[in-house]
Every structure is written in C-alpha cells, then in structure tokens.
Design an enzyme around this catalytic site. Structure first.
Site, PDB file in Angstrom:
ATOM      1  CE1 TYR A 142      -4.693  -6.240  -4.834  1.00 20.69           C
ATOM      2  CE2 TYR A 142      -4.175  -4.147  -3.787  1.00 20.69           C
ATOM      3  CZ  TYR A 142      -4.791  -4.863  -4.787  1.00 20.69           C
ATOM      4  OH  TYR A 142      -5.515  -4.196  -5.750  1.00 20.69           O
ATOM      5  CE  LYS A 192     -10.222 -18.903 -12.271  1.00 22.04           C
ATOM      6  NZ  LYS A 192     -10.930 -19.347 -13.513  1.00 22.04           N
ATOM      7  CG  ASP A 224     -13.910 -17.539 -14.544  1.00 19.33           C
ATOM      8  OD1 ASP A 224     -14.495 -17.995 -13.537  1.00 19.33           O
ATOM      9  OD2 ASP A 224     -13.456 -18.278 -15.441  1.00 19.33           O
ATOM     10  CG  ASP A 248      -8.356  -3.719  -7.324  1.00 20.05           C
ATOM     11  OD1 ASP A 248      -8.872  -2.646  -6.976  1.00 20.05           O
ATOM     12  OD2 ASP A 248      -7.425  -3.802  -8.143  1.00 20.05           O
ATOM     13  CG  ASP A 252     -12.385  -0.451 -10.503  1.00 19.78           C
ATOM     14  OD1 ASP A 252     -12.559  -0.069  -9.332  1.00 19.78           O
ATOM     15  OD2 ASP A 252     -11.503   0.030 -11.247  1.00 19.78           O
TER      16      ASP A 252
HETATM   17  C1  IPM Z   1      -8.605   0.422  -4.847  1.00 18.00           C
HETATM   18  C2  IPM Z   1      -7.400   0.864  -5.605  1.00 18.00           C
HETATM   19  C3  IPM Z   1      -6.173   0.468  -4.810  1.00 18.00           C
HETATM   20  C4  IPM Z   1      -6.108  -1.035  -4.778  1.00 18.00           C
HETATM   21  C5  IPM Z   1      -4.857   1.073  -5.295  1.00 18.00           C
HETATM   22  C6  IPM Z   1      -4.929   2.585  -5.393  1.00 18.00           C
HETATM   23  C7  IPM Z   1      -3.711   0.661  -4.418  1.00 18.00           C
HETATM   24  O1  IPM Z   1      -7.416   0.332  -6.892  1.00 18.00           O
HETATM   25  O2  IPM Z   1      -8.778   0.861  -3.683  1.00 18.00           O
HETATM   26  O3  IPM Z   1      -9.399  -0.345  -5.398  1.00 18.00           O
HETATM   27  O4  IPM Z   1      -5.604  -1.682  -5.706  1.00 18.00           O
HETATM   28  O5  IPM Z   1      -6.577  -1.597  -3.788  1.00 18.00           O
HETATM   29 MG    MG Z   2      -9.205  -0.698  -7.384  1.00 19.68          MG
END
Ligand code: IPM
Ligand code: MG
Length: 367
Positions: A142, A192, A224, A248, A252
C-alpha cells in the site's frame, strides 16, 4: 477525570446516517454511565474534497492526532470516481492511517447467533464463529516505494512495491500475540514465504516474537491456503496476523462468512500516546454504499460496534463495550432486521433510526 475526546468523521454515502445513530449512543453513555465525551465533528473523503479540494484538510489531520479516538463512517462514491488518484476520497482515509501510524488493524469476524442462516456457508460451519484478523495497516504494498506508472521503452509499466522492515513486522506481531493471549491463545500468521522475500522475513520475525509468548500456539500458512481454510473450516482459527494487502482480502472474505458485512466493526491502533491510550481510529468494515445512501436503509450496527471497540480499546471500559454488544445481540434476537438482513419469511425491515431506537431501548433496560 477529564472528558474523553472523540473526533467524529461521518464521511460520505451512508456514513452520516449510521454515525447519527452512534452519536445518540455516545450521548446515552454520557447520560447514564458517566462516560463524558467531548465530541467534535469534521469532514473526510468526498465531502472534504467538495469543500476543501482535498479529502482530508490539514486541520482535521492535526485534530485527529490530538484526540483520544477517531470514529469514521465511510468514504467514497461514484461522484468521485474520475478524480485524480491523489485526491480520491480513499486517500483521506489512507492519510489518517499512515500519519497516525495505526499499524494494527483489528477486524473481528463474528457470527451472530440470530444471523447464522445468512452466511453463504452451511450453518454449522459458521455458527458461533469468533475470529480476529490483525492486518498490518501502514506499510507493505500500500505504501512501498518505488510506486507509480512509468514509461519503459514504448509502453508504460505500473509499479508497486511490497516492503516490510523487521520492526514493522515485529510490532504488529506483538499486537496479535497480545490479543491471542486474551482470547483462545492461538495465532496463525499468513504470508507467501514460498514466493516472496518479504514473506520469508515475515515468517522469521513472527516466529522470533513467538518465543516471547510460549503460551500461544503459533502456526504459519501461505495466504492462498489460508483463504481456502477460512472457507473450509473457519472455526479452526482464533487470531490471524497478516500483511496489509492479504489482510484487506482475507478480512473481506472472513466478513462475508458471517453473512453480514453490515455488522462488522474494526479498530486501527498505533503506539501509546502520552496519556497511555493508543492512537486509535474506529470504523465499520463496510463502505459508503452510495446506492442506498439517504434512504434510511443502512444498517448502523457495524458503526455502533466500532464505538463498542472504542470503549474497549481506547477507554478501558470493557464492561460498557459488552453492555453495548449485548444490546445489539438482543435486538437481533428479537428479530429486528435492516434491509441488508432480509431473507426470512414475513420480516419487515426496520429503518436505520428504528434500529438505533431499539438498541437504545435495550441499553435503557440494561441500566
Ligand atoms: C478497507 C478498504 C480500504 C483499503 C480502501 C477504502 C482504501 O478496502 O479498509 O479494507 O483498501 O484498505
Ligand atoms: Mg478492504
């Protein structure tokens, strides 16, 4: 005791609606539980760009550095899709994370009993699930340099750099081990190491830190395979520690296991300030959901539970955090559902503020 200072940044889309419910809950804790907050409010994301031409004003950044905790709603929306990368709403959030040095991002994935049927996985795979992902938040691909889009011969090349120092890995690993000590004493580190040098170093440093935590059972997985195991049998995990990008993705994935992205909070923590509290920002995992903004359909629970995390991690009020979490559990058990949680026969959705009302009523009953 002096008042606790909170900076509220509702942001864009559904951010202001869900934050309005949190504000009522903050007031409740002031009136009923003696937790007096000095609350200030400011702009972040697209709304800040509209006013200042930047997604985070320098004054807001300075204020964020001073307060005991920052609470953020969500940023972004289609209106800002064509903005230059440097002023996109997300850059405001990334600047807060980076300049406050919030290296440990705590993302719990918890399955609420009343919602186990909402998962895309079988109920017995997710019922009772309670895992914590600790995502490194201020380094890795990032932020690594070099980055950019460059000319190379007769074409362009896009470059981002995965980069981790030993100290960056060390400090997030310690945060994860500390959490594991307070939970199920199991930590799985994901990278990884089979293809990335940064992964080899990551594994080495996490293993070294582990020597200071002999009671924690440490394991390692390629990220993975970790994704695969998270969908196969998520209850094998307690705490997971991983880098910024894998975190990230995996957070999710873990969030969706619970069937309810609209329910999940997060805490981003940095080093302790002079008053002993960690630098901290709390935000829901969900985004700004521009498609339903302004319609009273949004689920305020993720943002409310983010405030519960603030009570726990910034304000040493774990008992009050539990009170709030139990109030949320109770309204879900009562069958209240915002529009994102429909699917059961004959259930009418409640609005954002009706959900807030019900949680406040449960808090009143607990007092
Ligand atoms: C998160 C989001 C952010 C990230 C974006 C909005 C910059 O996806 O907080 O997970 O990628 O970190
Ligand atoms: Mg995210």
């Amino acid at each position: 005791m002096s008042n606790l200072s909170l900076l509220i940044l509702p942001g864009d889309g559904i951010g202001p609606e869900v934050m309005a419910e949190v504000s009522r809950i903050i007031d409740w804790f002031g009136a009923h539980r003696g937790l007096k907050f000095d609350v200030s409010e400011d702009l972040v994301g697209g709304c800040a760009y509209d006013k200042h031409g930047a997604p985070l004003h320098d004054d807001t950044m300075a204020r964020a550095q001073e307060v005991d905790a920052v609470l953020l709603g969500a940023v972004g929306g289609p209106k800002y899709d064509d903005l230059d990368f440097s002023v996109k709403p997300e850059r405001g959030l990334l600047r807060l994370r980076k300049e406050m040095d919030l290296f440990a991002n705590l993302r719990p994935a918890q399955c609420f009993d009343a919602l186990a049927d909402f998962s895309s996985l079988k109920k017995d795979v997710v019922a009772g699930l309670d895992i914590m992902i600790v995502r490194e938040l201020t380094s890795g691909v990032y932020f690594g340099e070099p980055r950019g889009i460059f000319e190379e011969g007769n074409e362009r090349v896009g470059i981002n750099t995965q980069r981790y120092t030993e100290s960056e890995i060390d400090r997030v690993a310690r945060a994860a081990f500390d959490l594991a000590m307070k939970r199920g004493r199991k930590l799985c580190s994901m990278e990884k190491a089979n293809v990335m040098e940064s992964g080899i170093l990551w594994r080495e440093v996490v293993t070294r830190v582990g020597a200071d935590y002999p009671e924690v059972e440490l394991s390692h997985m390629y990220a993975d395979a970790g994704a695969m195991q998270l969908t196969r049998w998520p209850k094998q995990f307690d705490v997971i520690v991983t880098d910024n990008l894998f975190g990230d993705l995996l957070s999710d994935l873990a969030a969706m296991l619970t069937g309810s992205l609209g329910m999940l909070p997060s805490a981003s923590l940095g080093a302790p300030m002079a008053n002993g509290r960690p630098k901290a920002l709390y935000e829901p995992v969900h985004g700004s959901a521009p498609d339903i903004a302004g319609q009273g359909k949004a689920n305020p629970i993720a943002c409310i539970l983010s405030f519960a995390m603030a009570l726990r991690y910034s304000f040493d009020a774990a008992g009050e955090a539990e009170r709030l979490e139990q109030a949320v559990n109770a309204v879900l058990a009562d069958g209240l559902r915002t529009a994102d949680l429909l699917g059961e026969e004959g259930v009418q959705p409640v609005t954002t503020s009706e959900m807030g009302d019900a949680i406040l009523a449960r808090l009143d009953a607990s007092d």
